[in-house]
Design an enzyme around this catalytic site. Structure first.
Site, PDB file in Angstrom:
ATOM      1  N   HIS A  51      -4.127   4.673  10.027  1.00  0.00           N
ATOM      2  CA  HIS A  51      -5.474   4.080  10.032  1.00  0.00           C
ATOM      3  C   HIS A  51      -5.371   2.565  10.089  1.00  0.00           C
ATOM      4  CE1 HIS A  51      -6.101   8.094   8.332  1.00  0.00           C
ATOM      5  NE2 HIS A  51      -7.293   8.017   8.910  1.00  0.00           N
ATOM      6  N   CYS A 109      -2.054   0.637   9.033  1.00  0.00           N
ATOM      7  CA  CYS A 109      -1.365   1.385   7.983  1.00  0.00           C
ATOM      8  C   CYS A 109      -0.847   2.670   8.629  1.00  0.00           C
ATOM      9  CB  CYS A 109      -2.381   1.662   6.879  1.00  0.00           C
ATOM     10  SG  CYS A 109      -1.705   2.440   5.439  1.00  0.00           S
ATOM     11  N   ASP A 131      -8.405  -5.473   5.913  1.00  0.00           N
ATOM     12  CA  ASP A 131      -7.953  -6.239   4.757  1.00  0.00           C
ATOM     13  C   ASP A 131      -6.555  -6.824   4.965  1.00  0.00           C
ATOM     14  OD1 ASP A 131      -6.424  -3.948   4.625  1.00  0.00           O
ATOM     15  OD2 ASP A 131      -7.054  -3.377   2.608  1.00  0.00           O
ATOM     16  N   ARG A 189      -4.980  -4.523   9.138  1.00  0.00           N
ATOM     17  CA  ARG A 189      -3.807  -3.862   8.551  1.00  0.00           C
ATOM     18  C   ARG A 189      -3.694  -2.485   9.195  1.00  0.00           C
ATOM     19  NH1 ARG A 189      -3.464  -0.248   3.901  1.00  0.00           N
ATOM     20  NH2 ARG A 189      -5.565  -0.906   3.365  1.00  0.00           N
ATOM     21  N   HIS A 217      -1.337  11.218  16.044  1.00  0.00           N
ATOM     22  CA  HIS A 217      -1.941  10.554  14.884  1.00  0.00           C
ATOM     23  C   HIS A 217      -0.881   9.636  14.299  1.00  0.00           C
ATOM     24  CE1 HIS A 217      -4.111   9.865  11.143  1.00  0.00           C
ATOM     25  NE2 HIS A 217      -2.978  10.167  10.508  1.00  0.00           N
ATOM     26  N   CYS A 233       0.806  -1.221   0.000  1.00  0.00           N
ATOM     27  CA  CYS A 233       0.000   0.000   0.000  1.00  0.00           C
ATOM     28  C   CYS A 233       0.842   1.277   0.000  1.00  0.00           C
ATOM     29  CB  CYS A 233      -0.957  -0.006   1.186  1.00  0.00           C
ATOM     30  SG  CYS A 233      -0.129  -0.010   2.791  1.00  0.00           S
TER      31      CYS A 233
END
Length: 156
Positions: A114, A129, A118, A127, A111, A74
């Site tokens: 996310h 990410c 998947d 996942r 932060h 990704c």
């Protein structure tokens, strides 16, 4: 003011936004404090596979292990789970015309990125990410020296 427990001592740390801005790079500050996102395939930990742990660049809180990192293709570092479920918290993020689950560090409220459903099914299907700019990598052979000796057991 930002107040967080670093996890490496007995006291809370209080840091002004200006001090934090001076300590972090512009990208690190923007990602952790303003929920920005790195462009895919640009973060230093996307294609990085050394043994060690990833900590919150703001607080030093342990977040992820290289044992749970995988190539999701990704463009961001992807993990199947955090080191400790209590190290992160999530919020619904409806920015950019999407509904996603935002992941933040628990102590510094940075932060991170996310989480999506998947990921590898055999590892629970998640996942995580994560933006490289939200992380600092601590190599396996430097865990004790940098105050993270407790996490050496992940690599035995």
């Amino acid at each position: 003011m930002i107040r967080y427990y670093s996890g490496l001592g007995d006291d809370f740390v209080t840091e002004s936004k200006d001090d934090l801005k001076n300590r972090l790079t512009e990208k690190q500050f923007d990602v952790t404090q303003n929920a920005a996102t790195e462009h895919p395939f640009t973060g230093k930990y996307d294609d990085f596979y050394e043994d060690g742990i990833y900590v919150d660049v703001v607080s030093g809180e342990p977040l992820f292990s290289s044992q749970d990192k995988y190539d999701a293709g990704c463009g961001w570092p992807s993990f199947t789970k955090p080191i400790d479920k209590e190290a992160t918290k999530s919020n619904t993020d409806s920015s950019h015309g999407m509904v996603r689950e935002e992941i933040r560090s628990k102590t510094a409220n940075s932060h991170l990125g996310h989480v999506f459903n998947d990921g590898p099914a055999e590892e629970g299907g998640h996942r995580f990410c994560i933006n490289s700019a939200a992380l600092k990598f601590v190599p396996k052979d430097k865990l004790s020296a940098q105050g993270y000796g407790t996490y050496e057991k992940l690599f035995n």
